[in-house]
Write a protein that holds these residues in place. Structure first.
Motif, short mmCIF file in Angstrom:
data_model
loop_
_atom_site.label_atom_id
_atom_site.label_comp_id
_atom_site.label_asym_id
_atom_site.label_seq_id
_atom_site.Cartn_x
_atom_site.Cartn_y
_atom_site.Cartn_z
N VAL A 119 73.77 14.84 93.14
CA VAL A 119 73.18 13.98 94.18
C VAL A 119 72.49 14.86 95.22
CG1 VAL A 119 73.60 12.21 95.92
CG2 VAL A 119 74.98 12.25 93.82
N TRP A 120 71.21 14.58 95.46
CA TRP A 120 70.44 15.28 96.49
C TRP A 120 70.01 14.27 97.56
CZ3 TRP A 120 71.11 17.40 91.89
CH2 TRP A 120 71.09 18.79 91.76
N ALA A 121 69.72 14.77 98.75
CA ALA A 121 69.20 13.94 99.83
C ALA A 121 68.13 14.72 100.57
CB ALA A 121 70.32 13.52 100.78
N ALA A 122 67.15 14.01 101.11
CA ALA A 122 66.05 14.67 101.82
C ALA A 122 65.48 13.73 102.86
CB ALA A 122 64.96 15.10 100.84
N GLY A 123 64.84 14.32 103.86
CA GLY A 123 64.22 13.54 104.92
C GLY A 123 65.17 13.26 106.06
N ASN A 124 64.91 12.19 106.81
CA ASN A 124 65.68 11.91 108.02
C ASN A 124 67.13 11.55 107.77
OD1 ASN A 124 62.79 10.49 109.59
ND2 ASN A 124 63.73 12.44 110.07
N VAL A 125 67.50 11.19 106.56
CA VAL A 125 68.91 10.89 106.29
C VAL A 125 69.76 12.15 106.41
CG1 VAL A 125 68.84 11.25 103.78
CG2 VAL A 125 70.46 9.60 104.76
N THR A 126 69.13 13.30 106.30
CA THR A 126 69.85 14.56 106.40
C THR A 126 69.36 15.46 107.52
OG1 THR A 126 70.54 16.53 105.15
CG2 THR A 126 68.36 15.66 104.68
N ARG A 127 68.12 15.21 108.02
CA ARG A 127 67.58 15.97 109.15
C ARG A 127 66.99 14.98 110.15
NH1 ARG A 127 66.53 18.96 104.58
NH2 ARG A 127 67.28 21.11 104.59
N LEU A 128 67.73 14.70 111.20
CA LEU A 128 67.41 13.59 112.09
C LEU A 128 66.10 13.77 112.85
CD1 LEU A 128 70.93 12.81 113.62
CD2 LEU A 128 69.84 11.82 111.60
N THR A 129 65.75 15.00 113.20
CA THR A 129 64.57 15.22 114.03
C THR A 129 63.34 15.63 113.22
OG1 THR A 129 65.27 17.50 114.46
CG2 THR A 129 65.99 15.84 116.02
N GLU A 130 63.43 15.53 111.91
CA GLU A 130 62.31 15.93 111.06
C GLU A 130 61.13 14.99 111.22
OE1 GLU A 130 61.26 18.75 109.74
OE2 GLU A 130 62.82 18.83 108.20
N GLN A 131 59.92 15.55 111.32
CA GLN A 131 58.71 14.73 111.33
C GLN A 131 58.26 14.48 109.89
OE1 GLN A 131 55.69 15.60 114.32
NE2 GLN A 131 57.10 17.03 115.31
N VAL A 132 57.18 13.72 109.74
CA VAL A 132 56.77 13.27 108.41
C VAL A 132 56.46 14.46 107.50
CG1 VAL A 132 55.09 11.92 107.12
CG2 VAL A 132 55.88 11.11 109.34
N ILE A 133 55.74 15.44 108.01
CA ILE A 133 55.37 16.57 107.15
C ILE A 133 56.60 17.36 106.73
CG2 ILE A 133 54.94 18.20 109.05
CD1 ILE A 133 52.52 19.20 107.38
N GLY A 134 57.60 17.45 107.61
CA GLY A 134 58.84 18.14 107.26
C GLY A 134 59.64 17.37 106.22
N ALA A 135 59.64 16.03 106.35
CA ALA A 135 60.33 15.21 105.36
C ALA A 135 59.68 15.36 103.99
CB ALA A 135 60.31 13.74 105.79
N ALA A 136 58.34 15.41 103.96
CA ALA A 136 57.64 15.62 102.69
C ALA A 136 58.00 16.96 102.09
CB ALA A 136 56.14 15.51 102.91
N ALA A 137 58.07 18.00 102.92
CA ALA A 137 58.43 19.33 102.42
C ALA A 137 59.86 19.33 101.87
CB ALA A 137 58.29 20.36 103.54
N ALA A 138 60.77 18.63 102.56
CA ALA A 138 62.15 18.56 102.09
C ALA A 138 62.24 17.82 100.76
CB ALA A 138 63.02 17.87 103.13
N GLY A 139 61.42 16.78 100.59
CA GLY A 139 61.41 16.06 99.32
C GLY A 139 60.92 16.93 98.18
#
Length: 323
Positions: free
Chosen positions: A278-298
């Motif tokens: 099980v993996w998780a990415a984006g704001n569910v795991t990094r609350l202050t992430e902006q959109v570009i950061g969420a995309a990078a995490a994905g």
């Protein structure tokens, strides 16, 4: 849900989920994205700080991403996932999960990537929710440029309010801190606010003034109205973690400056959770992430999931060859 079993089911179709879907589909994995169609940034007019896509409307960015991932074979279905459960390992030790939607559908996957984001819990002031993402804001890097040089208010509900006011002062020389229910600033903080020209207003805020569908001011319990064109609040960021919790994972509190600002699901740098597969990415795991950061995490999580599947594919192939 055309297949009985996918290599990867992605729960959530925002920037993180779409980026993961794109990476996995390009890796020739069978991918299904289940999305409820409720992006966190839907109230915002544009996405900012996304290199190459600056000022793109949020819906347009998601449509582009879906098209790109679908072009490589990713599948999409609208729905809300209620829970997920781990299936018994096969005789060869292969992992698997069953994902259940609220309307009773189910689908199986070898791996899960959860990108369900977070919920912004706003202070209980009448009118805030209706203006959220328009003139009621929280992130200066997301919205500061758009309200630059305009009268900005900061609603104090906790110890971080002075920090917020000093930060937003970067974008406007007309910033007012409304003490509302926040703590009294210290002498040092008062001095900092005075040195930067930030006004301080006592009294509880009871509502917002709106004229012609535009926010025009802050209404105090005394009846006084202070003209403003933007209002900054401190939302509590609560991870949408129900799916992950159904797999035994628990959200933890995140602090900033000693103050709890929300809850998130811990992962390692690749997005792997403590639950195998099980993996998780984006704001569910990094609350202050902006959109570009969420995309990078994905993207990072998608690559890690594919790598894990390659390891399992290789182990199964070796076992079959030996047999």
């Amino acid at each position: 849900m055309k297949q009985q079993r996918y290599d990867v089911v992605i729960v959530g179709g925002g920037a993180a989920g779409l980026s993961g879907a794109l990476a996995l589909a390009r890796a020739r994995r069978s991918v299904l994205v289940i999305d409820a169609g409720e992006p966190r940034n839907a109230p915002a007019s544009h996405v900012h700080n996304y290199l190459g896509r600056e000022s793109t409307p949020p819906g347009e960015l998601l449509a582009i991403g879906r098209g790109e991932a679908a072009g490589y074979g990713a599948e999409f279905v609208e729905g809300r996932v209620a829970s997920a459960e781990r299936l018994p390992e096969s005789g060869e030790g292969e992992q698997g999960f069953r994902v259940l939607t609220e309307d009773g559908r189910s689908v199986e996957a070898r791996r899960l990537l959860v990108t369900t984001g977070l919920v912004d819990e706003l202070p209980p002031v009448p009118g805030l929710a209706e203006r959220w993402g328009r003139e009621v804001l929280h992130c200066p890097y997301c919205h500061g440029h758009e309200v630059a040089d305009r009268p900005i208010g900061v609603l104090a509900t906790g110890p971080l309010a002075v920090h917020q006011a000093l930060m937003w002062r970067q974008w406007s020389d007309d910033v007012t801190l409304f003490l509302h229910t926040g703590p009294e600033p210290t002498e040092e903080e008062y001095e900092q606010l005075a040195a930067r020209g930030v006004a301080v207003v006592d009294g509880e805020v009871t509502g917002l003034e709106v004229a012609d569908d535009r926010f025009t001011g802050v209404r105090l319990a005394s009846g006084r109205v202070v003209p403003r064109e933007a209002l900054v609040v401190q939302a509590r960021f609560t991870a949408r973690s129900a799916v992950l919790e159904s797999l035994g994972l628990k959200p933890v509190a995140q602090e900033m400056g000693g103050v709890v600002i929300g809850s998130y699901i811990p992962t390692d740098p690749t997005g792997a959770t403590e639950a195998p597969g099980v993996w998780a990415a984006g704001n569910v795991t990094r609350l202050t992430e902006q959109v570009i950061g969420a995309a990078a995490a994905g993207l990072m999580a998608g690559g890690a999931v594919n790598g894990d599947l390659i390891t399992e594919d290789t182990r199964l192939a070796v076992a079959a060859r030996r047999a």
